[in-house]
Design an enzyme around this catalytic site. Structure first.
Site, PDB file in Angstrom:
ATOM      1  N   LYS A  61      33.280  -2.891  48.190  1.00 52.91           N
ATOM      2  CA  LYS A  61      33.666  -3.073  46.784  1.00 52.91           C
ATOM      3  C   LYS A  61      34.802  -4.076  46.667  1.00 52.91           C
ATOM      4  O   LYS A  61      34.822  -4.899  45.754  1.00 52.91           O
ATOM      5  CB  LYS A  61      34.089  -1.737  46.156  1.00 52.91           C
ATOM      6  CG  LYS A  61      32.912  -0.808  45.891  1.00 52.91           C
ATOM      7  CD  LYS A  61      33.345   0.408  45.080  1.00 52.91           C
ATOM      8  CE  LYS A  61      32.247   1.436  44.959  1.00 52.91           C
ATOM      9  NZ  LYS A  61      32.686   2.691  44.357  1.00 52.91           N
ATOM     10  N   LYS A  70      20.466  -0.536  48.807  1.00 57.10           N
ATOM     11  CA  LYS A  70      20.234   0.730  48.100  1.00 57.10           C
ATOM     12  C   LYS A  70      20.231   0.488  46.595  1.00 57.10           C
ATOM     13  O   LYS A  70      20.883  -0.452  46.110  1.00 57.10           O
ATOM     14  CB  LYS A  70      21.293   1.769  48.486  1.00 57.10           C
ATOM     15  CG  LYS A  70      22.672   1.496  47.936  1.00 57.10           C
ATOM     16  CD  LYS A  70      23.570   2.720  48.057  1.00 57.10           C
ATOM     17  CE  LYS A  70      24.896   2.420  47.346  1.00 57.10           C
ATOM     18  NZ  LYS A  70      25.818   3.507  47.261  1.00 57.10           N
ATOM     19  N   LYS A  97      24.279   1.362  40.880  1.00 61.56           N
ATOM     20  CA  LYS A  97      24.673   1.028  39.512  1.00 61.56           C
ATOM     21  C   LYS A  97      25.220  -0.380  39.418  1.00 61.56           C
ATOM     22  O   LYS A  97      25.139  -1.021  38.385  1.00 61.56           O
ATOM     23  CB  LYS A  97      25.754   2.000  39.039  1.00 61.56           C
ATOM     24  CG  LYS A  97      25.252   3.380  38.755  1.00 61.56           C
ATOM     25  CD  LYS A  97      26.415   4.348  38.553  1.00 61.56           C
ATOM     26  CE  LYS A  97      25.977   5.775  38.799  1.00 61.56           C
ATOM     27  NZ  LYS A  97      27.036   6.632  39.301  1.00 61.56           N
TER      28      LYS A  97
HETATM   29  P1  TYM Z   1      27.873   8.083  43.174  1.00 63.12           P
HETATM   30  O1  TYM Z   1      28.200   8.310  41.748  1.00 63.12           O
HETATM   31  O2  TYM Z   1      27.891   6.695  43.700  1.00 63.12           O
HETATM   32  O3  TYM Z   1      26.470   8.648  43.548  1.00 63.12           O
HETATM   33  C1  TYM Z   1      26.130   9.989  43.265  1.00 63.12           C
HETATM   34  C2  TYM Z   1      25.175  10.554  44.302  1.00 63.12           C
HETATM   35  O4  TYM Z   1      23.956   9.808  44.325  1.00 63.12           O
HETATM   36  C3  TYM Z   1      23.678   9.402  45.651  1.00 63.12           C
HETATM   37  N1  TYM Z   1      23.044   8.079  45.606  1.00 63.12           N
HETATM   38  C4  TYM Z   1      21.873   7.798  46.162  1.00 63.12           C
HETATM   39  N2  TYM Z   1      21.006   8.547  46.862  1.00 63.12           N
HETATM   40  C5  TYM Z   1      19.882   7.958  47.298  1.00 63.12           C
HETATM   41  N3  TYM Z   1      19.584   6.656  47.062  1.00 63.12           N
HETATM   42  C6  TYM Z   1      20.421   5.868  46.361  1.00 63.12           C
HETATM   43  N4  TYM Z   1      20.096   4.601  46.126  1.00 63.12           N
HETATM   44  C7  TYM Z   1      21.643   6.432  45.884  1.00 63.12           C
HETATM   45  N5  TYM Z   1      22.676   5.944  45.162  1.00 63.12           N
HETATM   46  C8  TYM Z   1      23.528   6.973  44.995  1.00 63.12           C
HETATM   47  C9  TYM Z   1      25.036   9.348  46.338  1.00 63.12           C
HETATM   48  O5  TYM Z   1      24.928   9.486  47.729  1.00 63.12           O
HETATM   49  C10 TYM Z   1      25.753  10.512  45.728  1.00 63.12           C
HETATM   50  O6  TYM Z   1      25.409  11.712  46.375  1.00 63.12           O
HETATM   51  N6  TYM Z   1      31.871   9.213  45.829  1.00 63.12           N
HETATM   52  C11 TYM Z   1      30.762   9.852  45.130  1.00 63.12           C
HETATM   53  C12 TYM Z   1      31.198  10.784  44.026  1.00 63.12           C
HETATM   54  C13 TYM Z   1      32.096  11.873  44.479  1.00 63.12           C
HETATM   55  C14 TYM Z   1      31.734  12.985  45.323  1.00 63.12           C
HETATM   56  C15 TYM Z   1      32.925  13.746  45.461  1.00 63.12           C
HETATM   57  C16 TYM Z   1      30.559  13.370  45.954  1.00 63.12           C
HETATM   58  C17 TYM Z   1      33.392  12.009  44.154  1.00 63.12           C
HETATM   59  N7  TYM Z   1      33.899  13.119  44.757  1.00 63.12           N
HETATM   60  C18 TYM Z   1      32.939  14.899  46.230  1.00 63.12           C
HETATM   61  C19 TYM Z   1      30.594  14.540  46.724  1.00 63.12           C
HETATM   62  C20 TYM Z   1      31.767  15.279  46.857  1.00 63.12           C
HETATM   63  C21 TYM Z   1      29.954   8.733  44.500  1.00 63.12           C
HETATM   64  O7  TYM Z   1      30.403   7.642  44.320  1.00 63.12           O
HETATM   65  O8  TYM Z   1      28.775   9.045  44.079  1.00 63.12           O
END
Ligand code: TYM
Length: 336
Positions: A115, A198, A201
């Site tokens: 990022k 992947k 967003k």
């Molecule tokens: P975020 O918002 O980027 O994504 C949310 C969840 O979706 C999964 N994900 C995917 N899975 C499969 N294929 C994809 N292309 C794909 N894109 C996203 C991510 O693995 C995630 O599970 N850092 C985390 C948010 C967070 C969190 C936490 C998660 C904050 N605190 C504590 C678990 C525990 C995040 O950015 O997710």
């Protein structure tokens, strides 16, 4: 009666709609896991502001994300579904954990490096740098045994384990060491236009992302235009045929059919047939989610009430852990 194992996960409200990667990689397994676990699912708005957000849009996207969780099957009567900023202990524990994290250790987080490279190191905030430490706090506050996430989050869970172990060693047994729960086949859904990356967003190819809230026609168009290859055979080969492999993965998970049966069904037929059938499967899954989301949004006061009640539940658990942490690190308690 033995207590159900505790589980926690969250997503950022950094777009109006979640995408198919979030749905398959996270929401589908969350829905199943809430039956067997004491589940906490939250909307990571503190994380979202690590990159600039318009305030009104952030508020709206937070509601939208909550509505999509519920529409996808997260039941706020079974699971604790809350907004991170409504539970102050998240920011408070993150501060303590910041002081236990090495600068070099935080610098090795690959998501930060990616990022920051995109934004330039001057534009990247210190909040973006400490993002994984806030995430560690999210998990440790609830003493979660398992954290269901996509493959991209594995390194953050490793850091969480390291910080918990370090805290426990220095201050005495306080945190449970969490395990990542990563479903292999569906751990990563790829961009339809760029199947090496992947689905994300922040992707540069809008046509490569299937948004949960897109209308049926837009989604169909994106699937029909998905990048494949010149080979023409419907065969799963992640290395040689990443586009086709991605379509087969999505089909298999949403349609609940093994990839091998899809290969048999589509043997001798072209990619057009595969895509047309996939359009049907995707719409039959996402159509009801979209409709239910819109229904929930029609009554924002009720949605906010559900979130407030759930935040109370989350606060009880989180503030107990935080009180223990404050005591262990030696903060002087306020006399009552
Ligand atoms: P975020 O918002 O980027 O994504 C949310 C969840 O979706 C999964 N994900 C995917 N899975 C499969 N294929 C994809 N292309 C794909 N894109 C996203 C991510 O693995 C995630 O599970 N850092 C985390 C948010 C967070 C969190 C936490 C998660 C904050 N605190 C504590 C678990 C525990 C995040 O950015 O997710």
């Amino acid at each position: 009666m033995t207590a159900k194992p505790r589980l926690l996960s969250g997503m950022q409200p950094s777009a109006a709609s979640l995408h198919l990667g979030n749905y398959i990689g996270a929401l589908m397994s969350w829905k199943a896991l809430q039956e067997t676990h004491d589940a906490f699912f939250f909307i990571a708005d503190l994380h979202a502001i690590t990159v600039p957000q318009d305030p009104a849009t952030l508020r709206e996207n937070t509601r939208l994300t909550a509505a999509q969780y519920i529409a996808a099957g997260i039941d706020p009567a079974k699971s604790t579904l809350f907004v991170q900023s409504q539970v102050p202990a998240h920011a408070q524990l993150a501060w303590v954990l910041n002081t236990l994290t090495g600068f070099g250790e935080a610098s090795r987080m690959t998501q930060f490096k990616d990022k920051a490279a995109k934004q330039g190191s001057d534009a990247a905030s210190v909040g973006l740098f400490t993002y994984p430490i806030l995430q560690a706090g999210d998990i440790l506050l609830y003493q979660a045994a398992e954290v269901p996430v996509g493959e991209d989050q594995r390194q953050h869970i490793e850091l969480t384990r390291d910080l918990a172990t370090r805290f426990n060693a220095r201050f005495g047994e306080t945190f449970r060491i969490p395990e990542p729960y990563i479903l292999k086949e569906t751990a990563k859904i790829f961009d339809l236009q760029n199947p090496q990356s992947k689905m994300s967003k922040s992707s540069e190819s809008p046509a490569g992302i299937v948004w949960l809230l897109d209308d049926a026609k837009t989604t169909a168009k994106k699937i029909m235009r998905a990048v494949t290859d010149a080979d023409g055979r419907v065969v799963y080969d992640r290395e040689a045929k990443p586009g086709v492999a991605n379509l087969l993965t999505i089909f298999s998970v949403l349609g609940d059919v093994p990839i091998s049966s899809l290969e048999e069904d589509f043997a001798g037929r072209g990619y057009g047939d595969l895509k047309k059938a996939l359009v049907e499967v995707v719409e039959s899954t996402l159509g009801p989610v979209r409709e239910r989301t819109l229904e929930l949004l029609a009554d924002p006061a009720e949605l906010d009430r559900i979130l407030a009640a759930n935040a109370d539940r989350a606060n009880e658990v989180a503030s107990a852990t935080l009180a223990d942490v404050y005591d262990k690190v030696g903060f002087l308690p306020r006399s009552s």
